[in-house]
Scaffold this motif. Structure first.
Motif, short mmCIF file in Angstrom:
data_model
loop_
_atom_site.label_atom_id
_atom_site.label_comp_id
_atom_site.label_asym_id
_atom_site.label_seq_id
_atom_site.Cartn_x
_atom_site.Cartn_y
_atom_site.Cartn_z
N LEU A 51 0.83 -1.21 0.00
CA LEU A 51 0.00 0.00 0.00
C LEU A 51 0.87 1.26 0.00
O LEU A 51 1.80 1.38 0.79
CB LEU A 51 -0.93 0.01 1.22
CG LEU A 51 -1.87 -1.18 1.39
CD1 LEU A 51 -2.71 -1.00 2.64
CD2 LEU A 51 -2.75 -1.35 0.16
N LYS A 52 0.56 2.18 -0.89
CA LYS A 52 1.21 3.49 -0.97
C LYS A 52 2.73 3.39 -1.00
O LYS A 52 3.43 4.12 -0.29
CB LYS A 52 0.75 4.37 0.20
CG LYS A 52 -0.73 4.74 0.13
CD LYS A 52 -1.10 5.80 1.16
CE LYS A 52 -1.03 5.24 2.58
NZ LYS A 52 -1.50 6.22 3.58
N LEU A 53 3.22 2.51 -1.84
CA LEU A 53 4.67 2.40 -2.03
C LEU A 53 5.17 3.58 -2.84
O LEU A 53 4.54 3.97 -3.83
CB LEU A 53 5.03 1.11 -2.75
CG LEU A 53 5.08 -0.19 -1.95
CD1 LEU A 53 5.49 -1.33 -2.88
CD2 LEU A 53 6.05 -0.08 -0.80
N PRO A 54 6.29 4.19 -2.48
CA PRO A 54 6.87 5.26 -3.31
C PRO A 54 7.48 4.67 -4.57
O PRO A 54 7.62 3.44 -4.70
CB PRO A 54 7.94 5.85 -2.39
CG PRO A 54 8.33 4.73 -1.49
CD PRO A 54 7.08 3.92 -1.26
N PRO A 55 7.85 5.50 -5.54
CA PRO A 55 8.52 4.98 -6.75
C PRO A 55 9.78 4.19 -6.41
O PRO A 55 10.38 4.39 -5.35
CB PRO A 55 8.86 6.27 -7.52
CG PRO A 55 7.84 7.26 -7.05
CD PRO A 55 7.59 6.94 -5.61
N SER A 56 10.16 3.30 -7.30
CA SER A 56 11.27 2.37 -7.01
C SER A 56 12.59 3.08 -6.79
O SER A 56 13.47 2.57 -6.10
CB SER A 56 11.41 1.38 -8.17
OG SER A 56 11.67 2.06 -9.39
N PHE A 57 12.75 4.30 -7.38
CA PHE A 57 14.01 5.02 -7.21
C PHE A 57 14.06 5.80 -5.89
O PHE A 57 15.09 6.38 -5.55
CB PHE A 57 14.25 5.97 -8.38
CG PHE A 57 13.08 6.88 -8.68
CD1 PHE A 57 12.89 8.04 -7.96
CD2 PHE A 57 12.19 6.55 -9.68
CE1 PHE A 57 11.81 8.88 -8.23
CE2 PHE A 57 11.11 7.39 -9.97
CZ PHE A 57 10.93 8.54 -9.24
N ALA A 58 12.96 5.85 -5.15
CA ALA A 58 12.93 6.54 -3.87
C ALA A 58 13.13 5.55 -2.72
O ALA A 58 13.00 4.33 -2.91
CB ALA A 58 11.60 7.28 -3.71
N GLU A 59 13.43 6.08 -1.57
CA GLU A 59 13.63 5.22 -0.39
C GLU A 59 12.33 4.51 -0.04
O GLU A 59 11.27 5.12 0.04
CB GLU A 59 14.10 6.07 0.79
CG GLU A 59 14.42 5.26 2.03
CD GLU A 59 14.90 6.12 3.18
OE1 GLU A 59 15.10 5.58 4.29
OE2 GLU A 59 15.06 7.35 2.98
N GLY A 60 12.42 3.20 0.15
CA GLY A 60 11.25 2.40 0.47
C GLY A 60 10.51 1.87 -0.73
O GLY A 60 9.47 1.21 -0.58
#
Length: 288
Positions: A51-60
């Protein structure tokens, strides 16, 4: 027709902004057509554990979801790709409906004049006197929310622009010698209007159609944002913005990405419209 298109493309190449718009539009159409191939996931599939994952290039972020996920765990990249199908289809439908209706009314008003012209133009003035988005909201409220009704509402709002443009052109063209010659040969009113006059009025219609495309996308996205356009679980950029507005601070990518998509596609059609206007307007050609 081939000569006209080749000359038009030659003139468009002189305008860098319009060519950028053309390239982006072509890429958008390809993305929309190849959505089932390009989308990494089903746009409606819910991933409860992401749920609400940030973009892959961002932390998390997670490499499985390059642009992250929304509040239900749906892949944002897939929803944006499928959203291009909806937005481009909506823009095309709005332009076709408003172009056909507005052209017919404008030709009839400009050709016959008199009470016919006054009746059509007073109705046109009435529609234009109301704020376009508010009038569209009223129409959708009467017809009911949904993408089809949103298209109808936005098309009705866009009709006056086509009516006024084509009417002005027809009023000039109907006094030309070729029109008088067609009358002397016994041509019917329908033939004179739509075979003799209309082809000579296409330049401003082409420009208005390109600008109407961007207006249609923007207005339908606005209706979707208000919950009156596309309904869940359909992937539509305006609806995605509406769903994500509660998370603008905690998950800004959910709002930023669909907003950028709307901005880029609307700007592209506006750039194309400006280029077409410059290419098709003889006065601007002489200045250049």
């Amino acid at each position: 027709m081939r000569v006209f298109l080749s000359e038009l493309f030659f003139e468009l190449k002189k305008n860098k902004g319009s060519m950028i718009g053309v390239v982006i539009i072509i890429l958008s159409v390809l993305v929309a057509l190849l959505a089932p191939v390009l989308a990494p996931h089903d746009p409606t599939h819910i991933n409860a554990e992401f749920l609400k994952l940030p973009p892959s290039f961002a932390e998390g972020g997670n490499a499985l979801f390059p642009l992250g996920t929304d509040d239900l765990g749906r892949d944002l990249l897939s929803r944006l790709i499928y959203g291009s199908q909806v937005s481009l289809s909506v823009g095309f439908a709005v332009v076709v409906l408003s172009l056909i209706t507005g052209t017919f009314l404008g030709v009839v008003a400009g050709y016959f004049g008199g009470w016919v012209d006054k009746t059509i133009m007073r109705l046109t003035d009435l529609i234009m006197s109301l704020p376009s988005i508010l009038f569209a909201i009223v129409i959708v409220a009467v017809l009911g929310p949904g993408i089809s009704n949103a298209i109808i509402a936005v098309s009705i709002v866009a009709v006056p622009n086509f009516v006024r443009i084509i009417r002005a052109q027809v009023m000039v063209e109907k006094n030309r010698q070729y029109v008088h010659a067609a009358k002397l040969f016994g041509a019917s009113h329908m033939r004179i209007m739509f075979v003799e006059i209309l082809p000579n009025c296409m330049a401003p219609l082409i420009v208005q159609a390109s600008l109407g495309f961007s207006d249609g996308i923007l207005n339908c996205a606005a209706l979707g944002f208000l919950g009156l356009g596309a309904q869940a679980p359909m992937s539509e950029w305006g609806t995605m913005l509406s769903d994500a507005r509660s998370y603008i601070e905690s998950s800004p990518w959910m709002v930023t990405l669909p907003g950028l998509c709307i901005l880029v596609i609307v700007l592209s059609f506006n750039l194309l419209g400006d280029g077409l206007r410059d290419a098709l307007d003889p006065r601007l050609k002489k200045q250049n």
